[in-house]
Design a protein around this motif. Structure first.
Motif, short mmCIF file in Angstrom:
data_model
loop_
_atom_site.label_atom_id
_atom_site.label_comp_id
_atom_site.label_asym_id
_atom_site.label_seq_id
_atom_site.Cartn_x
_atom_site.Cartn_y
_atom_site.Cartn_z
N ALA A 253 0.85 -1.19 0.00
CA ALA A 253 0.00 0.00 0.00
C ALA A 253 0.88 1.24 0.00
N GLY A 254 0.35 2.33 -0.54
CA GLY A 254 1.11 3.58 -0.59
C GLY A 254 1.33 4.03 -2.02
N PRO A 255 1.58 5.31 -2.23
CA PRO A 255 1.72 5.84 -3.58
C PRO A 255 3.02 5.46 -4.28
N GLN A 256 4.01 4.96 -3.53
CA GLN A 256 5.32 4.70 -4.14
C GLN A 256 5.74 3.25 -3.89
N LEU A 257 6.34 2.66 -4.94
CA LEU A 257 6.92 1.31 -4.85
C LEU A 257 8.40 1.45 -5.16
N VAL A 258 9.26 1.06 -4.21
CA VAL A 258 10.69 1.32 -4.32
C VAL A 258 11.47 0.00 -4.30
N PHE A 259 12.38 -0.15 -5.27
CA PHE A 259 13.34 -1.27 -5.29
C PHE A 259 14.72 -0.67 -5.04
N ILE A 260 15.29 -0.96 -3.89
CA ILE A 260 16.60 -0.40 -3.57
C ILE A 260 17.68 -1.04 -4.44
N SER A 261 17.58 -2.35 -4.66
CA SER A 261 18.51 -3.07 -5.53
C SER A 261 17.70 -4.11 -6.30
N ILE A 262 17.20 -3.70 -7.46
CA ILE A 262 16.26 -4.55 -8.18
C ILE A 262 16.94 -5.80 -8.73
N GLN A 263 16.22 -6.91 -8.68
CA GLN A 263 16.74 -8.20 -9.14
C GLN A 263 15.91 -8.71 -10.33
N TYR A 264 16.47 -9.69 -11.01
CA TYR A 264 15.76 -10.24 -12.16
C TYR A 264 14.42 -10.83 -11.74
#
Length: 382
Positions: A253-264
């Motif tokens: 939930a929330g307006p933002q979706l964050v990947f600090i270190s995105i993986q395959y």
């Protein structure tokens, strides 16, 4: 309870000087009135003097500190604070109207009517009419019920004798005059309300969230182990609450979706939903495809037992990459074959194929060589 009511009635008689139908008395049509800043208001009373009335006027006890003689009420129409804004008139005998225009918050006070006859001066200490002047605080409240959303036009201040006005898509609906909207509430429509005669104070419209817009922090290819954020926003009133989905499964939930270190493994189909009390809408789908260069390039040989000339032999080069790698085969640093398969066939193998082999895997982001493999081919005994 009956005794208390009776005592109050006796006190009222004593204070108001009631002595039958011909007695001296003042009655206020409304004890409390609420009005908007900048508007006007009529405060009305009826009065009866059993002798000829020689003087009458309106006053406010809250202004007593400004009077020349605080013990003597002063005519409101002569007060500089009300200059040009006060009018007193009678439409019929014994009925007085105090009209105050261009209302200010400082006009919030209690107002009394006083009259003097040849033998009597009305000095009642009973409450007059209390006026409250305020900024319009109209708002449309959305209340969820078992049959869907319900709209309520709410205000802490309702000027006397006024009904409500409802607008649907900026068009006034003359059939809706209650504080509760009774019509069908469509998901594609907007609704606002006002108090009759005060259209300039109309509320902001309420509506289902518009189709959300998704912004991605990265404008180019999304590379593995980089930081990526998705932001969802929507025009909505009441304000929207947001949620994120991947492959139709709720993520967060929330307006933002964050990947600090995105993986395959984060690759997939994403979208956000915006929801308020009136309904829900979803954004367009965004495909995230995490890219990375080849890694762990390996060579294998089949069969893996002793290799004898004349048999079928296959060398395989493999690597983990996105997009998939292209391969190049080398024998003793001489190029043999290039292609996407990574397979080199000997059909059949001969003693001249003996040598040192390695492969290279590459895509637009990286290239890497495998370790070398010595292929020993034995003679076939007759």
């Amino acid at each position: 309870m009956i005794k208390n009511d009776y005592k109050f009635y006796i006190l009222y008689i004593l204070f108001s000087g009631v002595r039958g139908d011909s007695c001296n008395r003042v009655s206020y049509i409304r004890r409390r009135i609420c009005a908007f800043k900048g508007s006007s208001v009529d405060i009305i009373c009826t009065y009866n003097g059993y002798n000829h009335v020689t003087s009458k006027f309106w006053f406010s006890p809250e202004r007593s500190r400004q009077w020349q003689n605080p013990s003597q009420a002063e005519d409101l129409s002569k007060d500089s604070q009300y200059s040009g804004r006060v009018q007193v008139f009678e439409t019929e005998t014994g009925r007085s109207t105090l009209r105050i225009t261009d209302l200010r918050e400082t006009d919030s006070a209690q107002y009394h009517f006083k009259f003097i006859t040849r033998a009597f001066e009305w000095r009642s200490s009973l409450p007059g009419t209390t006026l409250t002047v305020t900024d319009p605080d109209l708002q449309v409240q959305v209340i969820w019920s078992s049959v869907g959303p319900k709209l309520v036009c709410h205000s802490s201040c309702l000027p006397p004798g006024r009904s409500f006005v409802w607008y649907k898509n900026e068009t006034k609906n003359p059939e809706e005059i209650s504080h509760v909207y009774s019509g069908y509430i469509g998901p594609a429509d907007s609704y606002s309300c006002a108090i009759e005669g005060y259209d300039r104070y109309r509320t902001f419209p309420v509506y289902v969230p518009k189709v959300p817009l998704v912004l991605m922090s990265n404008t180019g290819d999304i590379m593995k182990e980089t930081s990526v954020s998705l932001t969802c926003s929507s025009d909505a009133n009441p304000a929207a609450k947001y949620s994120w989905y991947k492959n139709h499964k709720l993520l967060s939930a929330g307006p933002q979706l964050v990947f600090i270190s995105i993986q395959y493994s984060d690759s997939g189909d994403y979208y956000c939903a915006a929801k308020n009390e009136l309904g829900k809408t979803v954004s367009e789908h965004i495909l995230i495809n995490v890219k990375y260069g080849p890694r762990l390039t390996n060579i294998s040989v089949s069969p893996s037992v002793e290799i004898v000339e004349g048999i079928l032999v296959t060398l395989t080069c493999s690597s983990d990459a996105n997009p998939a790698a292209n391969y190049t085969w080398y024998k003793d640093n001489r190029t043999l074959l290039q292609g996407p398969e990574g397979i080199y066939h000997f059909a059949p193998i001969s003693s001249t194929d003996k040598g040192m082999y390695h492969c290279k895997s590459e895509n637009p982001y990286r290239q890497i060589n495998s370790t070398s493999l010595f292929l020993d081919v034995h003679c076939k005994w007759k």
